[in-house]
Enzyme design. Structure first.
Site, PDB file in Angstrom:
ATOM      1  N   GLY A 186      59.491  10.493  29.051  1.00  0.00           N
ATOM      2  CA  GLY A 186      59.827  11.681  28.259  1.00  0.00           C
ATOM      3  C   GLY A 186      61.327  11.679  27.979  1.00  0.00           C
ATOM      4  CG  HIS A 255      61.760  22.413  32.693  1.00  0.00           C
ATOM      5  ND1 HIS A 255      62.931  23.089  32.364  1.00  0.00           N
ATOM      6  CD2 HIS A 255      61.642  21.447  31.757  1.00  0.00           C
ATOM      7  CE1 HIS A 255      63.461  22.557  31.298  1.00  0.00           C
ATOM      8  NE2 HIS A 255      62.711  21.561  30.911  1.00  0.00           N
TER       9      HIS A 255
END
Ligand SMILES: C[S@@+](CC[C@H](N)C(=O)[O-])C[C@H]1O[C@@H](n2cnc3c(N)ncnc32)[C@H](O)[C@@H]1O
Length: 343
Positions: A186, A255
């Site tokens: 990511g 998160h």
């Protein structure tokens, strides 16, 4: 007489304080209007009179004067004579070429306006526990960025503001000295990976991300790619991490996801990791960062992704479900911490 932590001789009464929060809801809107109308660039280039600014920006002069006065009494611009405004230091991030790229992150033609709309539905998120962004726009933020790549520039500018305080300290993290290959899972624009590889010439790297941000990563990482030190892999990490390495970096990724999804991603990283490899999670932690900023970010994560900010113990408990143990936690700049995990 009983006092509370918020009361004192100069504190406003509680109802006044709370009403002020209601009124403050407009502050970010005014700042975003200034960003979108490029007021700082216009003023810096010498267009300083309200009438001229309104003409150039396509705005109503009276309304624009009120916006400028609102900002000026907060230190952003200065009314040097009636109806004439000048730049201030506080207005500089609103310049288009400011290194922070703050203006682009807040331009209402970009991602910020969509995120604002998702936040407006916070009540819905609180009632359901679900993200509002997909409910408002019919697709996730990631799907939105894929479908509308013109939003990418503002999203990328926003991410750069988040990671600029910690990217330097992260590049100096102890994990890199003994590593050979880093996989940035990511990895977004590739700026973090580029900084790490630039700092450690013995390292090679791979960036794994889905479609939209890899377009930016291709540009950022091109010099390292040309040297054979880096590859960019457009891939959904929930389908497995298709490349091996000895440090798997998850920066500002955990998160975005629910507990079960975090465990899934950690397991998939572990599956791809070499023996003695480690996962490095970079996040702002609820028990270590400034409570006001981390709780703000926590609610943004709720409305955007049904994600959340977590404490050190919460992250290490999820890691344990993926058979990973914490072997160190290093404070980075900007309220971020790097948690190192090993099998
Ligand atoms: C919040 S950004 C963090 C970017 C970067 N790591 C940083 O710290 O600036 C999360 C990144 O995860 C990527 N992402 C989201 N879902 C993904 C998936 N299923 N597979 C791979 N990448 C994904 C997004 O494209 C985005 O670049």
């Amino acid at each position: 007489m009983a006092t509370s932590a918020t009361s004192g001789p100069t504190s406003p009464a509680p109802d006044t304080l709370l009403f002020r929060w209601f009124m403050d809801a407009g502050v970010s809107q005014v700042m975003q209007v200034a960003a979108t109308l490029r007021l700082a660039d216009r003023i810096a280039s010498g267009v300083t009179r309200v009438a001229d600014l309104a003409r150039d920006a396509g705005a109503d002069a009276d309304a624009l004067r009120r916006v400028l006065r609102f900002l000026a009494c907060r230190g952003v611009f200065r009314e040097v004579e009636p109806d004439t405004f000048a730049m201030t230091t506080a207005a500089e991030p609103l310049l288009d070429d400011h290194p922070s790229r703050f203006r682009r992150s807040q331009d209402l033609t970009g991602c910020a306006a969509r995120q604002d709309r998702a936040y407006m539905e916070l009540l819905q998120a609180v009632r359901t526990g679900r993200a509002t962004y997909p409910a408002v726009f019919g697709r996730t933020l990631w799907e939105d960025l894929t479908a509308e790549p013109e939003l990418l520039d503002s999203f990328d500018a926003e991410m750069a503001i988040h990671h600029s305080p910690f990217v330097g300290p992260l590049a100096e993290h102890a994990s890199w000295a003994s590593a050979r290959r880093v996989v940035d899972v990511g990895g977004g624009s590739g700026r973090i990976l580029a900084r790490i590889l630039d700092h450690h010439p013995h390292l090679s790297g791979a960036l794994v991300d889905t479609g939209p941000t890899t377009a930016i990563a291709v540009r950022t990482l091109e010099p390292l790619r040309a040297l054979g030190r880096c590859e960019i892999i457009e891939h959904d990490f929930f389908d497995g991490v298709p490349v091996s390495g000895d440090v798997f970096l998850l920066s500002n990724v955990v998160h975005n996801w629910s507990d079960d999804d975090v465990v899934r991603v950690l397991r998939l990283c572990t599956d791809a990791m070499e023996d003695n490899g480690r996962v490095l999670i970079v996040e702002s932690l609820t028990d270590q960062a400034d409570p006001e900023s981390v709780t703000q970010m926590d609610l943004w994560m709720l409305v955007l992704f049904a994600g959340r900010q977590r404490s050190y113990d919460e992250i290490t408990a999820l890691a344990a479900r993926a058979d990973l143990q914490a072997v160190g936690a290093t404070p980075l700049g900007g309220e971020y911490t790097a948690i190192a995990l090993q099998r």
